[in-house]
Design an enzyme around this catalytic site. Structure first.
Site, PDB file in Angstrom:
ATOM      1  N   GLY A  46       0.798  -1.217   0.000  1.00  0.00           N
ATOM      2  CA  GLY A  46       0.000   0.000   0.000  1.00  0.00           C
ATOM      3  C   GLY A  46       0.829   1.263   0.000  1.00  0.00           C
ATOM      4  O   GLY A  46       0.287   2.358  -0.030  1.00  0.00           O
ATOM      5  N   CYS A  47       2.139   1.111   0.054  1.00  0.00           N
ATOM      6  CA  CYS A  47       3.029   2.269  -0.002  1.00  0.00           C
ATOM      7  C   CYS A  47       3.609   2.380  -1.414  1.00  0.00           C
ATOM      8  O   CYS A  47       4.016   1.380  -1.991  1.00  0.00           O
ATOM      9  CB  CYS A  47       4.180   2.121   0.989  1.00  0.00           C
ATOM     10  N   THR A  48       3.629   3.581  -1.945  1.00  0.00           N
ATOM     11  CA  THR A  48       4.232   3.804  -3.252  1.00  0.00           C
ATOM     12  C   THR A  48       5.735   3.573  -3.168  1.00  0.00           C
ATOM     13  O   THR A  48       6.332   2.961  -4.043  1.00  0.00           O
ATOM     14  CB  THR A  48       3.935   5.232  -3.752  1.00  0.00           C
TER      15      THR A  48
END
Length: 145
Positions: A46-48
């Site tokens: 969920g983290c870029t």
């Protein structure tokens, strides 16, 4: 620096350039995460940016959870430092009871960060809370993800 002092420091700074510099400096002060901890099992979905979160649990009663983490992006690494200040060394119940959204608002981050960075922070919080819930339920932090 404890959380209240961090909030006071953020509020003392006049502009967001200075606050971003503080975030970056906080990230630079994080201890290095060993290469063996930079594995897919520790990666936060969920983290870029790439973020790795490693959890250890003490043998105390109640157990305390300790986190080490790192990111390959400067500002995100600062957000990681805030997350560690908020959660590391706490019991699972203390983690579940921590109102991280209020802290995020108190620091003024909800208005200043891009949607991707906010979403990444939320993903990190979710992973910490899931691990705390797993320990609270008698499982292990490794089974929470």
């Amino acid at each position: 620096m404890d959380l209240q002092r961090l909030i006071d420091t953020f509020n003392f700074l006049d502009n967001w350039e200075d606050r971003y510099r503080l975030l970056i400096d906080m990230g630079r002060e994080l201890p290095a995460l060993p290469d063996e901890a930079r594995v897919e099992a520790n990666r936060v979905d969920g983290c870029t940016s790439n973020v790795w979160l490693e959890t250890t649990v003490s043998d105390e009663t109640p157990p305390r959870m300790h986190f080490t983490a790192d990111s390959d992006a400067f500002i995100v690494k600062g957000l990681v430092a805030i997350l560690l200040k908020a959660y590391s060394g706490k019991t699972p119940q203390e983690i579940l009871d921590t109102d991280i959204e209020s802290l995020f608002d108190d620091l003024g981050l909800s208005q200043q960060l891009t949607a991707n960075r906010r979403d990444g922070f939320v993903a990190m919080v979710k992973q910490v809370r899931n691990r705390a819930q797993a320990i609270q339920s008698g499982g292990t932090a490794a089974t929470a993800d």
